[in-house]
Design an enzyme around this catalytic site. Sequence first.
Site, PDB file in Angstrom:
ATOM      1  N   GLY B  91       0.866  -1.177   0.000  1.00  0.00           N
ATOM      2  CA  GLY B  91       0.000   0.000   0.000  1.00  0.00           C
ATOM      3  C   GLY B  91       0.895   1.216   0.000  1.00  0.00           C
ATOM      4  O   GLY B  91       1.854   1.278  -0.762  1.00  0.00           O
ATOM      5  N   ALA B 124       5.204  -2.208   0.107  1.00  0.00           N
ATOM      6  CA  ALA B 124       5.484  -1.352   1.263  1.00  0.00           C
ATOM      7  C   ALA B 124       5.966  -2.163   2.465  1.00  0.00           C
ATOM      8  O   ALA B 124       6.804  -1.696   3.249  1.00  0.00           O
ATOM      9  CB  ALA B 124       4.237  -0.545   1.630  1.00  0.00           C
ATOM     10  N   GLU B 195       8.502  -7.336 -10.208  1.00  0.00           N
ATOM     11  CA  GLU B 195       7.313  -7.976  -9.631  1.00  0.00           C
ATOM     12  C   GLU B 195       7.425  -9.491  -9.763  1.00  0.00           C
ATOM     13  O   GLU B 195       7.759 -10.007 -10.829  1.00  0.00           O
ATOM     14  CB  GLU B 195       6.062  -7.451 -10.315  1.00  0.00           C
ATOM     15  CG  GLU B 195       5.856  -5.971 -10.029  1.00  0.00           C
ATOM     16  CD  GLU B 195       4.575  -5.403 -10.622  1.00  0.00           C
ATOM     17  OE1 GLU B 195       3.930  -6.075 -11.442  1.00  0.00           O
ATOM     18  OE2 GLU B 195       4.217  -4.265 -10.255  1.00  0.00           O
TER      19      GLU B 195
END
Lengths: 251, 251
Positions: B91, B124, B195
């Site tokens: 987030g 995060a 990712e």
Amino acid sequence: MNQRILLMSSSRKDNLGYLEHADAQIHALLRHEPRKVLFIPFAGVTFSFDTYEGMVKPVFERLGYALASIHHSADPRRAVDEAEAIAVGGGNTFALLKRLYDADLVDAIRAKVQAGTPYVGWSAGSNVACPTIRTTNDMPIVQPPSLRALRLVPFQINPHFIGGKPAGHNGESREERLAEFLHINAPEQVFALPEGSALFSDGSNGTVLGERHALHFTAEGQVETLREGETFPLSRITGPAGMDGWQDFRA
Amino acid sequence: MNQRILLMSSSRKDNLGYLEHADAQIHALLRHEPRKVLFIPFAGVTFSFDTYEGMVKPVFERLGYALASIHHSADPRRAVDEAEAIAVGGGNTFALLKRLYDADLVDAIRAKVQAGTPYVGWSAGSNVACPTIRTTNDMPIVQPPSLRALRLVPFQINPHFIGGKPAGHNGESREERLAEFLHINAPEQVFALPEGSALFSDGSNGTVLGERHALHFTAEGQVETLREGETFPLSRITGPAGMDGWQDFRA
């Protein structure tokens, strides 16, 4: 009020050269008056301040304005006090704000611009003109003593605005980042500027410059497009509580 | 040392569902042991902690691990002290770190993980495991008291790594942002994780997980690719001076 503040999204637009798109915007600020511009190169990180001055000086000289960088000055505070115009270049917003605090220039620049000295910033130089740098796109590579910035305008700028995200990438889009900002910080407001766009403030009204328009985010999920030449009263903008006496921010 | 720390780049890879790519990585951390995971949803901004828990809980339950979010706990400090594993979701990194400080959990989580409690973070949640959050990609929508974070590993993570920039856009690329970080902060080091990639730390060695590899930036302009399964001794990593006694960082 009688202020002159030009906040540009970027130093480059499309494949144009450095500030090449910005002639009309810079003239709108400086009005062909014979002003000597004080340049603040503190956002530059991976190249020298001399190099940075060498990029910016020819642009302003071509437009008829003299320019010198503050890093040549033995007394930067005095250089600000004596400036006839102030230009703050892009780069890393956190490095810029930290160096402004380190040199004790935040309040001096603010007072000078509030008294009428023209200010032009682009990218990071636009972020630091806002109440805080909380809408920068930059990486927080250093820690300034506070995210509170020059507070020359009551709204936040998001420069280099670009919508969406690369195909297959799952990081947040710019719209999602601004939605997060507004979710926590509304009724504060954000103007997102695509590259080439700018906002001009005279202390009473804001005006959109550049044909790419500006996006005005007034709350999470609420956005309106302002077109080139559109003007809005600054009194309509909800800034952080008490722009002048304001010491901290929410959340 | 006997630590178990899994730092994942992202909750999503390509078009897979939430944490759908991460089964093997999570099992590598939790080893099919019957551990109850304490979830920390503080990075979520535009949706509720209940909603966030509702996304994460089924993933861990499908893998055989119970999970409950800390926001249900009347005594969050105690919840951390009693946790059998800790998961910190993605987030906004600034919101996450501020809420960890507000709840006085930074030192508690650090002590717990250093004592051997497994930790998994993504996005995060990986940024806050580092010495500082200075290599986050997120917008600084709120101001934590410091950028200093959990210090579970001696290096910085840059999650959601993606090279280059959109055609015609002039904002900084990720490589340029990391070059700025390293220009100021080297010899600190950064692992950039595309990712789907992750790093596992056992307190003595780091290991790359995920077939997309990791990029190890050791100085401005110096980068090497570490492939899946490659291991490096943490003693080779130069962190901020004195990881334990370290109170501030450079600039």
